[in-house]
Enzyme design. Structure first.
Site, PDB file in Angstrom:
ATOM      1  CG  ASP A   1      21.474  60.031  39.987  1.00 13.03           C
ATOM      2  OD1 ASP A   1      22.318  60.129  41.050  1.00 13.03           O
ATOM      3  OD2 ASP A   1      21.544  60.798  38.969  1.00 13.03           O
TER       4      ASP A   1
ATOM      5  CD  GLU B   1      24.798  61.627  38.021  1.00  9.08           C
ATOM      6  OE1 GLU B   1      24.857  62.824  38.333  1.00  9.08           O
ATOM      7  OE2 GLU B   1      24.102  61.428  36.877  1.00  9.08           O
TER       8      GLU B   1
ATOM      9  CG  ASP C   1      49.900  31.724  42.730  1.00  3.90           C
ATOM     10  OD1 ASP C   1      50.800  32.318  42.812  1.00  3.90           O
ATOM     11  OD2 ASP C   1      48.619  32.280  42.739  1.00  3.90           O
TER      12      ASP C   1
ATOM     13  CE  LYS D   1      45.767  30.561  42.258  1.00  5.51           C
ATOM     14  NZ  LYS D   1      45.903  31.943  42.763  1.00  5.51           N
TER      15      LYS D   1
ATOM     16  NE  ARG E   1      42.224  32.716  39.768  1.00  9.82           N
ATOM     17  CZ  ARG E   1      41.640  33.281  40.998  1.00  9.82           C
ATOM     18  NH1 ARG E   1      40.534  33.315  41.194  1.00  9.82           N
ATOM     19  NH2 ARG E   1      42.479  33.625  42.044  1.00  9.82           N
TER      20      ARG E   1
HETATM   21  C1  R5P Z   1      46.736  35.329  41.590  1.00 11.55           C
HETATM   22  O1  R5P Z   1      47.283  35.302  40.781  1.00 11.55           O
HETATM   23  C2  R5P Z   1      46.825  36.388  42.934  1.00 11.55           C
HETATM   24  O2  R5P Z   1      48.037  36.621  43.339  1.00 11.55           O
HETATM   25  C3  R5P Z   1      45.999  36.166  44.299  1.00 11.55           C
HETATM   26  O3  R5P Z   1      46.189  34.808  44.571  1.00 11.55           O
HETATM   27  C4  R5P Z   1      44.612  35.938  43.737  1.00 11.55           C
HETATM   28  O4  R5P Z   1      44.186  37.038  43.137  1.00 11.55           O
HETATM   29  C5  R5P Z   1      43.570  35.802  44.885  1.00 11.55           C
HETATM   30  O5  R5P Z   1      42.486  35.992  44.546  1.00 11.55           O
HETATM   31  P1  R5P Z   1      41.523  35.076  45.348  1.00 11.55           P
HETATM   32  O6  R5P Z   1      41.376  35.384  46.772  1.00 11.55           O
HETATM   33  O7  R5P Z   1      39.961  35.317  44.765  1.00 11.55           O
HETATM   34  O8  R5P Z   1      41.672  33.511  45.265  1.00 11.55           O
END
Ligand code: R5P
Length: 291
Positions: A37, A39, A168, A191, A193
């Site tokens: 299950d 666990e 980023d 970057k 998101r």
């Molecule tokens: C974001 O702020 C983190 O530093 C990574 O860049 C991020 O978590 C990576 O996630 P993924 O591979 O899904 O783009």
């Protein structure tokens, strides 16, 4: 003299043994079984009494299972010592440190409550995604960095006019530290998101990387989207090779394959998460932090 016992959870058994060897500590293994299950049954035998107990368990996927194993091991270990330290080389949930969108639970605070309730006295972790998350755990903690260890690996490589790139703004400081230890320069991409879809876009329009080898430095790779989008952008800017250095390679699903397809020459990560990319050992820096 302080005596240590290291208990290795399923997710970090190899790293736990390495840490135990460095500390000349007693190593205690855990056994686990999963019932039909779903666990888990966890068995830990022969824990010496009154040593400082270090429970080593990363919480990568299956995150909640590995988390419950960690809590269960600590809960059992409490019968043998009041000094239990959790070594969580990769700390899951550290990205859920605030209410980004209305109604979101700050999961890392919940985890802090669980950690305190089972009797964890201190946490040692490596390159946690967010220092805010560490504070929200509300438990004495130490966050160590694997950047210098990753740099040692890259210093042995023959690279053409290398440059460090952060995908980023959040990773800028890490990339700068990496670059300064390498004795070279760094740049940072912009970057974006989408918080709802998770979709990533690189907003930077131009960088001068012509014919240079690049090292993309990040704390973690999850789906690989940040690295893939950055690599595609950098390749369009006519760079030479793209390497990736990260502490935690979650590499969810086929991320490794997609990253290679995007043109990355090599992914280098540490053994906070055991993967084929784990070429850098963090046992020494963790053992040093314990002493
Ligand atoms: C974001 O702020 C983190 O530093 C990574 O860049 C991020 O978590 C990576 O996630 P993924 O591979 O899904 O783009």
């Amino acid at each position: 003299m302080v005596k240590f016992t290291v208990i290795g959870g399923d997710s970090s058994a190899d790293l736990a043994k390495r840490i135990a060897r460095r500390l000349k500590a007693v190593y205690v293994k855990t056994e686990s079984r999963v019932f039909p299950d779903g666990e888990s049954k966890i068995i830990i035998k022969k824990i010496p009494k009154n040593n400082i107990i270090l429970v080593v368990q990363s919480t990568y996927p299956p995150v909640d299972t590995n988390l419950l194993h960690l809590l269960s091991i600590v809960s059992k270990a409490r019968n043998y010592s009041s000094k239990i330290y959790a070594i969580i080389p990769y700390m899951g949930y550290a990205r859920q440190d605030r209410e980004f969108l209305e109604g979101e639970v700050i999961s890392v605070s919940v985890i802090g409550k669980l950690f305190r309730s089972v009797g964890i006295k201190k946490i040692i972790t490596v390159d946690i995604h967010s220092k805010i998350a560490l504070r929200k755990l509300n438990i004495p903690s130490e966050n160590i960095t694997a950047v210098a260890e990753l740099v040692k690996y890259f210093k042995k490589k023959k690279l053409k006019d290398p440059l460090i790139v952060s995908p980023d703004l959040g990773g800028k400081q890490r990339a700068n530290q990496f670059a300064s230890l390498m004795g070279i320069e760094s740049i940072t991409l912009k970057k974006h998101r989408d918080r709802k879809t998770g979709r990533i876009n690189i907003l930077t329009s131009k960088v001068d990387v012509n014919n240079r080898d690049l090292i993309l430095v990040d704390d973690m790779i999850s789906t690989g989207s940040s690295i893939i989008k950055s690599t595609q952008f950098l390749k369009k800017q006519k760079c030479k090779r793209v390497f990736v250095a990260c502490t935690h390679a979650l590499l969810v699903n086929d991320a490794e394959c997609r990253i290679k397809k995007a043109g990355v020459t090599e992914i280098v990560s540490t053994n906070t998460i055991p993967r084929n990319t784990s070429k850098v050992d963090v046992a020494k820096i963790i053992a040093d932090a314990v002493l």
